[in-house]
Structure formats: structure tokens, C-alpha cells
Design an enzyme around this catalytic site. Structure first.
Site, PDB file in Angstrom:
ATOM      1  N   HIS A   1       0.599  -4.156   9.221  1.00 42.70           N
ATOM      2  CA  HIS A   1       1.989  -3.880   8.876  1.00 42.70           C
ATOM      3  C   HIS A   1       2.720  -3.309  10.085  1.00 42.70           C
ATOM      4  CE1 HIS A   1       2.531  -4.706   4.637  1.00 42.70           C
ATOM      5  NE2 HIS A   1       1.395  -4.100   4.347  1.00 42.70           N
TER       6      HIS A   1
ATOM      7  N   HIS B   1       0.833  -1.208   0.000  1.00 37.94           N
ATOM      8  CA  HIS B   1       0.000   0.000   0.000  1.00 37.94           C
ATOM      9  C   HIS B   1       0.867   1.257   0.000  1.00 37.94           C
ATOM     10  CE1 HIS B   1      -3.434  -2.588   0.858  1.00 37.94           C
ATOM     11  NE2 HIS B   1      -4.245  -1.531   0.889  1.00 37.94           N
TER      12      HIS B   1
END
Length: 264
Positions: A203, A155
Site C-alpha cells: 500500500h 486493513h
């Protein structure tokens, strides 16, 4: 008739071209080093499980996870931004639309630059993920799930390359008064993507930092290649504040059997 002065002039021109080419090669190596070294150092720290970095990753994940658990509305907003607004599929689709528009404008090389930058960023990110094989955070009561490996954040990397493409392509079309706000929106979006991924617990912070750095590296190298082509084509270099191709403000040429790309 070719005179000695003409020959000397041609040789001098070739020498100047060679010097410029050598300078571009050295500058390209410098750009690669400046942008790639920080990512390489981060990768070494991640692979070596450097304790200060692990502590930073763990503390950030746990604290943001607690906030997400106790504030459902906040978590829904994070999901909306991460999975819809700043989703890689959405950003890549936007880059694809921009590329088609550039093709319509007959800005062939700029369209190729945008496409190559986006595709190269995605493939390089996947390759690094497969090599590093870092596991994602394992949190109790997770508020989100994501497949695959963790480092670097896809991302974050996609946002970095995509918004860089948007800005470097569209800057010539943006009035000067609006350029600073547009840059602020782009930077905020890139930072915001990284924050949502850490806040959702999918993450580590270092994953996001790695995505930013690797994305910047890809953009820097492809942008330098584009600038080298401009120099070879005799267009000259332009400051980043003017975008990669200021000529984009010119009307699109009429299509026809004898039409050539602008500037050639």
C-alpha cells in the site's frame, strides 16, 4: 377529561421534541461533514495525482522497502502482525464474537450497531476501491503481495472500525485506571496496521491514511445514529469516555416471555 392546559402541554412537548430532532439532524450533518471532508480532500488529491502526495508515497514506499529487503527478521515480524494478528479476518471474527456476546446479554441495539458498523465499513471500502481503481505499489523484489486495488487500505479501515467497536462497546466494563492504556493499545494497533502495510510494500501511505479517515467516518455516523436512538428512548447522551451504553454493566436480564431490553 382533556383540559386546555393538557393540550397546551402536549403541544409544547411536541415542539420541544421537534426542536431536539432538528438539532440532531443539524449535528448529524456537521459530524458527517467533519469526518467525511478530510477523506474527500484526500481522494481528490489521489485522483488528481498531486505531486507532493505522490512524492511522499514514493519515498515512504522505497525507504521502507529497502529496510524490509535487508532485514528478513523484521520482514517476518511485519508479516506476522499484518497477516495474523491484525488481519481483517481476525478482527472481523473478534467483532462477530463480541456481537454474539451482546446478543446473549440482550443488548439488541448495541449488537446491531456493532454488526452494521463492521459490515458497512467493509462494503464501503470495497465500493471505494472499485470506483478509484488505484494500482498497488510496483516494487523490485517485493516482499509481499496483495490482490485487488489499493485505495483505501482495507486493513487500515477494518482496524479503525474494529478497534473503535471494541472500545465504544467495552468501555463501561473496563476499570477507569485501565481505560487510558486500553485506548493506547487500540490507537497503537490502528497505526501499526497502517505501518505494516506500507512497510511490506502493498500500500501507499495515502492508501492507509484514506482507510483511517474512511473508517472514522463510518464509526462517527453509526455512533451518532446510536446516540440519536438513546435520546429518542429517553436514556440521554453520554460522553464517549463512558462508551455507547453504560448500562452494559448491569446484569443481563433473565430470559422469558415477558422480558424486554434494558431501558425500555
Amino acid at each position: 377529561m382533556v383540559t386546555r392546559d393538557t393540550v397546551r402541554g402536549l403541544r409544547a412537548g411536541r415542539r420541544r421534541t421537534d426542536r431536539r430532532f432538528g438539532a440532531r439532524l443539524l449535528a448529524s450533518a456537521a459530524v458527517a461533514a467533519v469526518t467525511a471532508v478530510p477523506f474527500g480532500l484526500l481522494l481528490i488529491l489521489v485522483e488528481g495525482r498531486w505531486r507532493p502526495l505522490r512524492r511522499l508515497d514514493t519515498n515512504a514506499a522505497q525507504r521502507l522497502h529497502e529496510v524490509a529487503l535487508h532485514h528478513p527478521a523484521w520482514t517476518r515480524t511485519l508479516h506476522l502482525l499484518s497477516d495474523r494478528v491484525w488481519d481483517p479476518v481476525t478482527l472481523r471474527a473478534a467483532v462477530a464474537v463480541l456481537t454474539v456476546w451482546l446478543l446473549y446479554r440482550r443488548a439488541w441495539r448495541l449488537a446491531a450497531w456493532a454488526a452494521v458498523t463492521a459490515v458497512a465499513g467493509g462494503l464501503i471500502g470495497l465500493l471505494v476501491k472499485a470506483v478509484v481503481e488505484r494500482a498497488r505499489p510496483a516494487l523490485q523484489e517485493p516482499v509481499a503481495h496483495a490482490p485487488g486495488y489499493s485505495f483505501p487500505s482495507g486493513h487500515a479501515m477494518t482496524a479503525t472500525t474494529s478497534f473503535a467497536i471494541f472500545m465504544l462497546v467495552l468501555l463501561p466494563l473496563i476499570p477507569r485506571a485501565w481505560r487510558t492504556p486500553c485506548w493506547c493499545v487500540a490507537v497503537f494497533s490502528v497505526l501499526g496496521v497502517g505501518f505494516t502495510r506500507v512497510a511490506l510494500g502493498v500500500h501507499w501511505f495515502s492508501d492507509v491514511l484514506g482507510g483511517w479517515l474512511l473508517g472514522l467516518t463510518v464509526v462517527a455516523l453509526t455512533a451518532w445514529s446510536f446516540e440519536a436512538w438513546r435520546a429518542d428512548a429517553g436514556r440521554g447522551r453520554v460522553p464517549v469516555s463512558e462508551g455507547l451504553e453504560p448500562e452494559l454493566t448491569e446484569p443481563a436480564p433473565e430470559t422469558g416471555p415477558h422480558t424486554i431490553e434494558r431501558g425500555e
